[in-house]
Enzyme design. Sequence first.
Site, PDB file in Angstrom:
ATOM      1  N   THR A 192    -105.897  19.229   1.273  1.00  0.00           N
ATOM      2  CA  THR A 192    -104.439  19.147   1.348  1.00  0.00           C
ATOM      3  C   THR A 192    -103.755  20.500   1.200  1.00  0.00           C
ATOM      4  O   THR A 192    -102.652  20.695   1.723  1.00  0.00           O
ATOM      5  CB  THR A 192    -103.878  18.180   0.285  1.00  0.00           C
ATOM      6  OG1 THR A 192    -104.165  18.670  -1.024  1.00  0.00           O
ATOM      7  CG2 THR A 192    -104.470  16.780   0.457  1.00  0.00           C
ATOM      8  N   ILE A 240     -98.115  20.817   1.724  1.00  0.00           N
ATOM      9  CA  ILE A 240     -97.535  19.473   1.892  1.00  0.00           C
ATOM     10  C   ILE A 240     -98.667  18.444   1.765  1.00  0.00           C
ATOM     11  O   ILE A 240     -99.119  17.834   2.741  1.00  0.00           O
ATOM     12  CB  ILE A 240     -96.792  19.353   3.234  1.00  0.00           C
ATOM     13  CG1 ILE A 240     -95.835  20.536   3.412  1.00  0.00           C
ATOM     14  CG2 ILE A 240     -96.016  18.040   3.287  1.00  0.00           C
ATOM     15  CD1 ILE A 240     -94.734  20.624   2.365  1.00  0.00           C
ATOM     16  N   HIS A 241     -99.116  18.259   0.539  1.00  0.00           N
ATOM     17  CA  HIS A 241    -100.288  17.435   0.253  1.00  0.00           C
ATOM     18  C   HIS A 241    -100.121  15.985   0.717  1.00  0.00           C
ATOM     19  O   HIS A 241    -101.009  15.417   1.367  1.00  0.00           O
ATOM     20  CB  HIS A 241    -100.554  17.420  -1.261  1.00  0.00           C
ATOM     21  CG  HIS A 241    -100.584  18.764  -1.895  1.00  0.00           C
ATOM     22  ND1 HIS A 241    -101.707  19.556  -1.923  1.00  0.00           N
ATOM     23  CD2 HIS A 241     -99.615  19.468  -2.546  1.00  0.00           C
ATOM     24  CE1 HIS A 241    -101.449  20.674  -2.558  1.00  0.00           C
ATOM     25  NE2 HIS A 241    -100.184  20.650  -2.952  1.00  0.00           N
ATOM     26  N   ASP A 242     -99.019  15.368   0.355  1.00  0.00           N
ATOM     27  CA  ASP A 242     -98.883  13.921   0.480  1.00  0.00           C
ATOM     28  C   ASP A 242     -98.741  13.465   1.931  1.00  0.00           C
ATOM     29  O   ASP A 242     -99.185  12.369   2.292  1.00  0.00           O
ATOM     30  CB  ASP A 242     -97.696  13.430  -0.344  1.00  0.00           C
ATOM     31  CG  ASP A 242     -97.890  13.708  -1.829  1.00  0.00           C
ATOM     32  OD1 ASP A 242     -99.032  13.962  -2.243  1.00  0.00           O
ATOM     33  OD2 ASP A 242     -96.893  13.705  -2.578  1.00  0.00           O
TER      34      ASP A 242
END
Length: 329
Positions: A192, A240-242
């Site tokens: 991520t 922007i992991h999610d």
Amino acid sequence: MRVLFDCDPGIDDTLALIYLTAAHHEGRIELEAVTTTSGNVEATQCAVNAAWVLGLCGLRTIPVAAGEPQPIACELTTTPETHGETGLGYARAPERYVESDWDALWVDAIERGTDDLHLIVTGPLTNLAAFRRLHPRHFSELTHITVMGGAFNYPGNTTPTAEWNIWVDPHAAKEVFASAALPTTVCSLGVTEKMLLEPGALEEVVEKLGPAPIAAQLPDIVRFYFEFHEEVGEGYRAQIHDLLACEVALGTVPYDATLTAIDVEADSELMRGTTVADLRDVWEREPNAEVVTRVDVDKAWAEFDRACGVHARFFGGGLDSVRHARAED
């Protein structure tokens, strides 16, 4: 696919919501409900944030409920330095009342069937662990779970070995991974952190969103995240992991994964939240996780750009034009 989204908005959760609402508009998924957990900010504020973002994305009728207010065994730690005082950077959601019957929303979705139901968790695993204790039979029926969390053979972003979501509530994570009916898909920092948003790309995203109301708010939301990453030495950009975890969950981006047994250190103060994958099968346990090891990030951003175009068409021409465009694709 029917989706339950459990999150803690949160700046990168906001981009995930933009993506999921676009998928809902075009009929790719049915976004059944959004629930929140305490993480980036308290669960109630997260729910206020989520409801506002959903409204800005044209989904004011999606049920939203605040989840558990505290981790199951630790005191809550939040991240105003990372996501801003109220969780959305320099933007602020209007105050509103939010429901707290989050587990009833999950039960209702599960009782309508789980073959096509996917739970996506982009915050601490507090709600999922609490749901196991409140509704063990329904918990056992959840067979499609994707989680953003952990760091496997990779530096943590909270301690040298621990990722934030797992560190906030390590006991919940340990319990969930040990108890889920089928292996949980895990998108960890190793993949991520490669989902990087640059300032120029943010301008393009805002342009692609066109008349969507979220476009006007996004620069103020994300600018805070850029500044945080610059302060910690990552440059003026954002991870922007999610969003990436949601694309993996929906199967809209190519990825590789390893089926393995994982565990979480919950009780050690020094190693709290450390996630370990038994890649050599030393423990001789049944696999409980599908750990994502590689994602095509270029295609992930292309998919998000496409989703932004869905919002532009939705607000420019209405729902029929969006679904007609998808049918043509």
